[in-house]
Design a protein around this motif. Structure first.
Motif, PDB file in Angstrom:
ATOM      1  N   CYS A  37       0.813  -1.217   0.000  1.00  0.00           N
ATOM      2  CA  CYS A  37       0.000   0.000   0.000  1.00  0.00           C
ATOM      3  C   CYS A  37       0.848   1.268   0.000  1.00  0.00           C
ATOM      4  O   CYS A  37       0.413   2.302  -0.498  1.00  0.00           O
ATOM      5  CB  CYS A  37      -0.947   0.003   1.200  1.00  0.00           C
ATOM      6  N   ALA A  66       0.288   4.084  -2.758  1.00  0.00           N
ATOM      7  CA  ALA A  66       0.026   5.484  -2.404  1.00  0.00           C
ATOM      8  C   ALA A  66       0.955   6.398  -3.196  1.00  0.00           C
ATOM      9  O   ALA A  66       0.524   7.395  -3.779  1.00  0.00           O
ATOM     10  CB  ALA A  66       0.203   5.686  -0.911  1.00  0.00           C
ATOM     11  N   ASP A  80      -0.042   6.867  -6.806  1.00  0.00           N
ATOM     12  CA  ASP A  80      -1.366   7.449  -7.083  1.00  0.00           C
ATOM     13  C   ASP A  80      -2.332   6.428  -7.692  1.00  0.00           C
ATOM     14  O   ASP A  80      -3.046   6.722  -8.655  1.00  0.00           O
ATOM     15  CB  ASP A  80      -1.251   8.637  -8.054  1.00  0.00           C
ATOM     16  N   ASN A  94      -5.292   7.599  -1.745  1.00  0.00           N
ATOM     17  CA  ASN A  94      -5.101   8.376  -0.524  1.00  0.00           C
ATOM     18  C   ASN A  94      -6.380   8.515   0.299  1.00  0.00           C
ATOM     19  O   ASN A  94      -6.341   8.804   1.490  1.00  0.00           O
ATOM     20  CB  ASN A  94      -4.531   9.754  -0.876  1.00  0.00           C
ATOM     21  N   ASP A  95      -7.531   8.329  -0.349  1.00  0.00           N
ATOM     22  CA  ASP A  95      -8.815   8.407   0.366  1.00  0.00           C
ATOM     23  C   ASP A  95      -9.306   7.038   0.808  1.00  0.00           C
ATOM     24  O   ASP A  95     -10.359   6.921   1.428  1.00  0.00           O
ATOM     25  CB  ASP A  95      -9.895   9.029  -0.544  1.00  0.00           C
ATOM     26  N   ARG A 106      -8.103   5.485   6.170  1.00  0.00           N
ATOM     27  CA  ARG A 106      -8.415   6.711   6.898  1.00  0.00           C
ATOM     28  C   ARG A 106      -7.560   6.832   8.168  1.00  0.00           C
ATOM     29  O   ARG A 106      -6.933   5.878   8.601  1.00  0.00           O
ATOM     30  CB  ARG A 106      -9.905   6.789   7.205  1.00  0.00           C
ATOM     31  N   ARG A 117       7.713  11.785  -5.595  1.00  0.00           N
ATOM     32  CA  ARG A 117       6.648  11.132  -4.811  1.00  0.00           C
ATOM     33  C   ARG A 117       7.301  10.491  -3.598  1.00  0.00           C
ATOM     34  O   ARG A 117       8.330   9.808  -3.725  1.00  0.00           O
ATOM     35  CB  ARG A 117       5.956  10.037  -5.619  1.00  0.00           C
ATOM     36  N   ALA A 122       6.048   8.306  -0.068  1.00  0.00           N
ATOM     37  CA  ALA A 122       5.032   7.756   0.834  1.00  0.00           C
ATOM     38  C   ALA A 122       5.728   6.969   1.929  1.00  0.00           C
ATOM     39  O   ALA A 122       6.745   6.320   1.685  1.00  0.00           O
ATOM     40  CB  ALA A 122       4.045   6.874   0.075  1.00  0.00           C
ATOM     41  N   LYS A 161      -2.437   5.032   8.041  1.00  0.00           N
ATOM     42  CA  LYS A 161      -2.568   4.837   6.596  1.00  0.00           C
ATOM     43  C   LYS A 161      -1.215   5.139   5.962  1.00  0.00           C
ATOM     44  O   LYS A 161      -0.375   5.761   6.600  1.00  0.00           O
ATOM     45  CB  LYS A 161      -3.653   5.759   6.034  1.00  0.00           C
ATOM     46  N   TRP A 164       1.409   7.214   4.373  1.00  0.00           N
ATOM     47  CA  TRP A 164       1.483   8.664   4.603  1.00  0.00           C
ATOM     48  C   TRP A 164       2.096   9.400   3.413  1.00  0.00           C
ATOM     49  O   TRP A 164       3.274   9.215   3.106  1.00  0.00           O
ATOM     50  CB  TRP A 164       2.304   8.933   5.867  1.00  0.00           C
ATOM     51  N   ARG A 165       1.293  10.190   2.744  1.00  0.00           N
ATOM     52  CA  ARG A 165       1.789  11.033   1.642  1.00  0.00           C
ATOM     53  C   ARG A 165       1.839  12.469   2.125  1.00  0.00           C
ATOM     54  O   ARG A 165       0.999  12.898   2.903  1.00  0.00           O
ATOM     55  CB  ARG A 165       0.805  10.982   0.459  1.00  0.00           C
ATOM     56  N   ASP A 166       2.797  13.222   1.650  1.00  0.00           N
ATOM     57  CA  ASP A 166       2.866  14.640   1.983  1.00  0.00           C
ATOM     58  C   ASP A 166       3.105  15.419   0.694  1.00  0.00           C
ATOM     59  O   ASP A 166       4.231  15.556   0.223  1.00  0.00           O
ATOM     60  CB  ASP A 166       4.002  14.886   2.990  1.00  0.00           C
TER      61      ASP A 166
END
Lengths: 182, 344
Positions: free
Chosen positions: B166, B170, B173, B190-191, B194, B259, B261, B268, B270-272
């Motif tokens: 995962c 992430a 995308d 990303n959605d 949660r 990118r 993650a 979850k 973690w993307r920033d």
């Protein structure tokens, strides 16, 4: 389907009621080329079906948790942890356990190599190690000694016979590439 | 394990319509996490629907130039798939960093997304856990929390999502295609998972009765500059303390797109995006990677035993980005098959 041995759960065979109201499902397991028809409660793990109902106790229960690999068998030629799945899900899928890897009295080369290399102490993890190594060789992804370590990491040996296990597997893999080494 | 009934289903429609929302029915495919949780009495479904025979095993190219990974394709088949290896090596590497070969042969792509945390208090029914029973309290916050989250935590839960796959999805995308009684929908990766907030028992935005049908990768695979760094207590077959999926598109010395993650640090992957945007147009050098790492960990909050994760995450980010930059596109995987003279 001449080759079917019908086996019922011991309690039920004696005319007793099942332990609960749960359904008993007919399951045809194909193990080491033989078919067995069982009537199982759905929560029976594949490992328990082998050990408790078919007396195929070569496959071991270590952690019952997917962490130790002692229960490794081959399903459709692929290595799996038989403790983390339900027997009813393997209806008709060809399974190979340690009892089915030798050809008559001729040991599988890995069985012989494990003996030659003294690749066990207590022997409890050995059936899982050998089935896992057979699966790994079929996958054909191991290209180096390090790969063997990585791709055998799903099988723990509490005696710590790892280096001999590794050598036994490596020898058989080398023999398969280069039969003169035998 | 609790008692349950079991049925096998052969069509997607049948699977979806057999599920009565909230009645304790669960789908089972690989089962590697579900059976384990059932044995620990954490999951107690009344009914299991075996979906392994549904036609969701394919891995195929999409019209948009991406790749669609069937929900029932095994993790091992996905990681070793020619197109995944060639076009999405970051994903292949992340999958192969997780679990063991046996488990990867069993676990499906859909199931990987839905696996639950390995927080030991979640597994220990003798201790309170908001994820197991909402409102009970969290044993990890003041307990032994070495493996727990440092980002996006709440007062209710500091568990992490355990997946490696995962983290790469992430970063890439991906999107998740799901189907339920009300029809199909698409969820941006990303959605999908949660943060715990005050409802730690809900891991994802998948609704009761919905089934993941596939995971879709966009055309962009970052196959030239990628790295998956996984830091763990032993070299193989352990969950991440911290992991980083890094991917770069370079334009000479500078970064056209980045990118990043993180795994093992939050509820979850973690993307920033802010840190990724910061890197855009900058020179691909450790100094900038360090700044990005600082940005990502700016809000991090450590607990008694996991403070080390903050610094570890920063260093892992810099290392992953540096190694991604320096990656020499590897030779295609040259797997020699050992000639098996002894057939099973």
């Amino acid at each position: 389907m001449e080759n079917i041995a019908e086996i019922k759960q011991p309690g039920i065979a004696q005319g007793q009621q099942p332990a609960s109201e749960g359904q008993l499902l007919p399951v045809q397991l194909n193990i080491n080329g033989k078919n067995y028809l069982l009537h199982l409660e759905p929560w029976t793990s594949l490992l328990d079906a082998l050990r408790e109902y078919l007396d195929l106790t070569g496959t071991k229960k270590g952690c019952d948790h997917g962490q130790c690999g002692a229960c490794t068998i081959l399903a459709d030629g692929k290595r799996i942890n038989s403790c983390l799945t339900l027997a009813v899900m393997y209806d008709g899928i060809p399974l190979t356990t340690i009892e089915g890897v030798a050809e008559g009295d001729t040991l599988h080369p890995l069985q012989q190599a494990f003996i030659d290399h003294d690749a066990f102490q207590c022997g409890y993890c050995t059936p899982g190690q050998i089935c896992s190594a057979i699966g790994m060789m079929k996958e054909g992804r191991a290209q180096s000694s390090n790969d063997i370590h990585e791709l055998m990491s799903g099988n723990l040996c509490r005696c710590g016979a790892y280096s001999n296990i590794h050598d036994a597997i490596e020898q058989v893999m080398e023999e398969n590439i280069n039969p003169e080494k035998k | 394990m609790n008692r349950f009934s079991y049925t096998k289903t052969h069509t997607l429609e049948e699977a979806i319509h057999e599920v009565i929302p909230n009645d304790g029915t669960k789908f089972i495919a690989g089962g590697t996490n579900l059976i384990d949780l059932m044995r620990a009495n954490i999951e107690r479904p009344d009914h299991l629907i075996d979906i392994t025979h549904l036609d969701l095993h394919q891995i195929e190219e999409t019209e948009q130039g991406g790749l669609r990974l069937g929900a029932l394709a095994k993790n091992s088949d996905t990681a070793y798939h020619e197109l995944v290896q060639k076009r999405y090596p970051l994903l292949a590497k992340a999958i192969l960093a997780g679990a063991s070969p046996q488990l990867r042969n069993m676990a499906t792509n859909g199931g990987n997304l839905l696996q639950r945390t390995r927080c030991y208090y979640f597994y220990d029914t003798a201790t309170p856990c908001n994820k197991r029973i909402p409102g009970q309290g969290c044993s990890a916050i003041h307990g032994y929390n070495r493996i727990h989250a440092i980002l996006g935590t709440s007062d209710y839960c500091i568990a992490t999502h355990p997946s490696d796959m995962c983290v790469a999805l992430a970063a890439l995308d991906a999107i998740v295609n799901v189907k339920g009684r009300e029809g199909e929908r698409t969820i941006a990766f990303n959605d999908f998972h949660r943060l715990p907030d005050d409802a730690a028992h809900i891991d994802s935005t998948l609704r009761q009765g919905e089934l993941i049908t596939s995971i879709e990768l966009p055309a962009k695979g970052f196959e030239k500059h990628y790295q998956y760094v996984k830091v763990r207590d032993r070299r193989s077959y352990a969950f991440a303390l911290v992991s980083v999926a890094a991917a770069l598109n370079l334009d000479g010395d500078s970064i056209a797109e980045a990118r990043i993650a993180l795994g093992g640090v939050a509820h979850k992957p973690w993307r920033d995006v802010e840190a990724e945007t910061f890197l855009q147009g900058k020179v691909a050098e450790p100094e900038n990677f360090e700044k990005a790492a600082e940005m990502i960990l700016k809000e991090a909050k450590g607990y008694k035993y996991n403070m080390f994760k903050i610094e570890l995450a920063k260093r892992a980010i810099v290392r992953a980005l540096t190694e991604a930059r320096d990656l020499q596109t590897p030779e295609p995987l040259n797997c020699y098959t050992y000639n098996r003279h002894h057939q099973l």
